[in-house]
Design a protein around this motif. Sequence first.
Motif, PDB file in Angstrom:
ATOM      1  N   SER A 184      -6.286   3.863  -6.913  1.00  0.00           N
ATOM      2  CA  SER A 184      -7.804   4.330  -6.501  1.00  0.00           C
ATOM      3  C   SER A 184      -8.054   5.436  -5.696  1.00  0.00           C
ATOM      4  O   SER A 184      -7.113   5.906  -4.908  1.00  0.00           O
ATOM      5  N   LYS A 185      -9.020   6.006  -5.744  1.00  0.00           N
ATOM      6  CA  LYS A 185      -9.398   7.233  -4.592  1.00  0.00           C
ATOM      7  C   LYS A 185      -9.156   6.661  -3.426  1.00  0.00           C
ATOM      8  O   LYS A 185      -9.569   5.757  -2.911  1.00  0.00           O
ATOM      9  N   ALA A 186      -8.340   7.557  -2.608  1.00  0.00           N
ATOM     10  CA  ALA A 186      -8.016   7.346  -1.169  1.00  0.00           C
ATOM     11  C   ALA A 186      -9.401   7.615  -0.187  1.00  0.00           C
ATOM     12  O   ALA A 186      -9.860   8.484  -0.227  1.00  0.00           O
ATOM     13  N   PRO A 187      -9.560   6.632   0.715  1.00  0.00           N
ATOM     14  CA  PRO A 187     -10.345   7.110   1.973  1.00  0.00           C
ATOM     15  C   PRO A 187      -9.868   8.165   2.627  1.00  0.00           C
ATOM     16  O   PRO A 187      -8.856   8.767   2.599  1.00  0.00           O
ATOM     17  N   PRO A 188     -10.686   9.022   3.400  1.00  0.00           N
ATOM     18  CA  PRO A 188     -10.479  10.267   4.233  1.00  0.00           C
ATOM     19  C   PRO A 188      -9.808   9.896   5.076  1.00  0.00           C
ATOM     20  O   PRO A 188      -9.736   8.836   5.759  1.00  0.00           O
ATOM     21  N   ILE A 189      -8.699  10.870   5.519  1.00  0.00           N
ATOM     22  CA  ILE A 189      -7.745  10.575   6.607  1.00  0.00           C
ATOM     23  C   ILE A 189      -8.241  11.509   7.832  1.00  0.00           C
ATOM     24  O   ILE A 189      -8.931  12.524   7.441  1.00  0.00           O
ATOM     25  N   GLY A 237      -3.763  11.585  11.418  1.00  0.00           N
ATOM     26  CA  GLY A 237      -3.238  10.895  10.233  1.00  0.00           C
ATOM     27  C   GLY A 237      -3.923   9.242  10.200  1.00  0.00           C
ATOM     28  O   GLY A 237      -3.695   8.585   9.416  1.00  0.00           O
ATOM     29  N   ALA A 238      -4.744   9.201  10.988  1.00  0.00           N
ATOM     30  CA  ALA A 238      -5.499   7.910  11.088  1.00  0.00           C
ATOM     31  C   ALA A 238      -6.475   7.699   9.678  1.00  0.00           C
ATOM     32  O   ALA A 238      -7.252   8.519   9.474  1.00  0.00           O
ATOM     33  N   VAL A 239      -6.377   6.743   9.138  1.00  0.00           N
ATOM     34  CA  VAL A 239      -7.166   6.217   8.089  1.00  0.00           C
ATOM     35  C   VAL A 239      -7.288   4.618   8.059  1.00  0.00           C
ATOM     36  O   VAL A 239      -6.437   3.822   8.457  1.00  0.00           O
ATOM     37  N   THR A 240      -8.496   4.208   7.404  1.00  0.00           N
ATOM     38  CA  THR A 240      -8.900   2.882   7.380  1.00  0.00           C
ATOM     39  C   THR A 240      -8.618   2.383   5.761  1.00  0.00           C
ATOM     40  O   THR A 240      -9.648   3.048   5.039  1.00  0.00           O
ATOM     41  N   VAL A 241      -7.630   1.467   5.588  1.00  0.00           N
ATOM     42  CA  VAL A 241      -7.515   0.882   4.285  1.00  0.00           C
ATOM     43  C   VAL A 241      -7.879  -0.527   4.256  1.00  0.00           C
ATOM     44  O   VAL A 241      -7.174  -1.364   4.899  1.00  0.00           O
ATOM     45  N   ASP A 242      -8.921  -1.015   3.465  1.00  0.00           N
ATOM     46  CA  ASP A 242      -9.145  -2.345   3.217  1.00  0.00           C
ATOM     47  C   ASP A 242      -9.415  -2.927   4.553  1.00  0.00           C
ATOM     48  O   ASP A 242      -9.057  -4.090   4.778  1.00  0.00           O
ATOM     49  N   GLY A 243     -10.077  -2.140   5.527  1.00  0.00           N
ATOM     50  CA  GLY A 243     -10.493  -2.779   6.949  1.00  0.00           C
ATOM     51  C   GLY A 243      -9.210  -2.747   7.914  1.00  0.00           C
ATOM     52  O   GLY A 243      -9.481  -3.148   9.076  1.00  0.00           O
ATOM     53  N   GLU A 244      -8.146  -2.306   7.534  1.00  0.00           N
ATOM     54  CA  GLU A 244      -7.133  -2.081   8.200  1.00  0.00           C
ATOM     55  C   GLU A 244      -6.770  -0.697   8.782  1.00  0.00           C
ATOM     56  O   GLU A 244      -6.696   0.172   8.001  1.00  0.00           O
ATOM     57  N   ILE A 299       0.777  -1.231  -0.001  1.00  0.00           N
ATOM     58  CA  ILE A 299       0.078  -0.185   0.084  1.00  0.00           C
ATOM     59  C   ILE A 299       0.839   1.313  -0.030  1.00  0.00           C
ATOM     60  O   ILE A 299       1.889   1.407   0.635  1.00  0.00           O
ATOM     61  N   ASP A 300       0.654   2.266  -0.872  1.00  0.00           N
ATOM     62  CA  ASP A 300       1.242   3.697  -0.717  1.00  0.00           C
ATOM     63  C   ASP A 300       0.251   4.696  -1.022  1.00  0.00           C
ATOM     64  O   ASP A 300      -0.365   4.605  -2.163  1.00  0.00           O
ATOM     65  N   GLY A 301      -0.072   5.282  -0.004  1.00  0.00           N
ATOM     66  CA  GLY A 301      -1.506   6.363   0.136  1.00  0.00           C
ATOM     67  C   GLY A 301      -0.430   7.649  -0.076  1.00  0.00           C
ATOM     68  O   GLY A 301       0.162   8.023   0.749  1.00  0.00           O
ATOM     69  N   GLY A 302      -1.189   8.631  -0.770  1.00  0.00           N
ATOM     70  CA  GLY A 302      -0.742  10.009  -0.893  1.00  0.00           C
ATOM     71  C   GLY A 302      -1.931  11.025  -0.381  1.00  0.00           C
ATOM     72  O   GLY A 302      -3.207  10.592  -1.210  1.00  0.00           O
ATOM     73  N   TRP A 303      -2.068  11.929   0.254  1.00  0.00           N
ATOM     74  CA  TRP A 303      -3.186  12.773   0.656  1.00  0.00           C
ATOM     75  C   TRP A 303      -2.750  14.193   0.663  1.00  0.00           C
ATOM     76  O   TRP A 303      -1.547  14.748   1.252  1.00  0.00           O
ATOM     77  N   ILE A 304      -3.478  15.023   0.145  1.00  0.00           N
ATOM     78  CA  ILE A 304      -3.231  16.393   0.152  1.00  0.00           C
ATOM     79  C   ILE A 304      -4.551  16.903   0.955  1.00  0.00           C
ATOM     80  O   ILE A 304      -5.715  16.998   0.296  1.00  0.00           O
ATOM     81  N   GLY A 328     -10.057  22.342   4.116  1.00  0.00           N
ATOM     82  CA  GLY A 328     -10.322  21.183   4.550  1.00  0.00           C
ATOM     83  C   GLY A 328     -10.692  20.205   3.583  1.00  0.00           C
ATOM     84  O   GLY A 328     -10.667  18.911   3.993  1.00  0.00           O
ATOM     85  N   ARG A 329     -10.746  20.404   2.353  1.00  0.00           N
ATOM     86  CA  ARG A 329     -10.874  19.386   1.522  1.00  0.00           C
ATOM     87  C   ARG A 329      -9.846  18.439   1.385  1.00  0.00           C
ATOM     88  O   ARG A 329      -8.641  19.025   1.466  1.00  0.00           O
ATOM     89  N   GLN A 330      -9.957  17.287   0.898  1.00  0.00           N
ATOM     90  CA  GLN A 330      -8.788  16.071   0.640  1.00  0.00           C
ATOM     91  C   GLN A 330      -8.817  15.550  -0.650  1.00  0.00           C
ATOM     92  O   GLN A 330      -9.920  15.343  -1.232  1.00  0.00           O
ATOM     93  N   VAL A 331      -7.733  15.396  -0.973  1.00  0.00           N
ATOM     94  CA  VAL A 331      -7.535  14.772  -2.648  1.00  0.00           C
ATOM     95  C   VAL A 331      -6.352  13.789  -2.319  1.00  0.00           C
ATOM     96  O   VAL A 331      -5.239  14.078  -1.642  1.00  0.00           O
TER      97      VAL A 331
END
Length: 219
Positions: free
Chosen positions: A193-198, A203-210, A170-175, A180-183
Amino acid sequence: MKSSGPLYTLFAGLALGLVMLSLNATTGEGASPSGGAPAATAIPSPAPTRTTAGPSTGPSPSKPAAAKTSYAGRTDDDTAAVSVSVRDDKAVAYFCDGRSKESWLKGDVEDDGSMKLSGKHGAELTGTLADERIRGTVEIEDRPYAFTARKAVKPSGLYRATTEVRGAEIDGGWIVLPDGRQVGIVTRDDEPSKAPPIDPETGAVTVDGEHVTARPVVP
């Protein structure tokens, strides 16, 4: 006539006394006034050695780490977001359309604020830092995107998470933009694919249930 024996004895005693007095006068110069052993001669102690304190040779205070400054904004056509993280003369940037197109870039910042960053597949960012904003262009897949990124105040800025989830890399990037908007994009084994919000505060985020933690990007 009286015997002369006592007179000889007397003269002999006087003679012995005179000899003893003569010996004492010759050898008794070092005797103490009380007639005891000769007094010890005092040896002057050496003068204390003076030392001149030189410059301290201990470790000098460590130089404080330079502060990191982030910039975030949108492309002029509003199709993507760009964020740049700067520290000293180094910079890391992220271009992301929030769907499938992204690029990480890095390079140097010149004294005049100009920068030229490069990424994979020929991606390039050129820009100039001035007046607390970066104005420039990102070229991705032979297409230029003009952008303006303004100084971001935490929690706005650039975040990244790299880990393994359910056997996938997994390699995720967020701006996080100033409003307050996130990309962001999460790539699973090179599939974006589109990232879930953090949570920008933690910095917490859930990716594929983890549960994963995205951290601020530092050059």
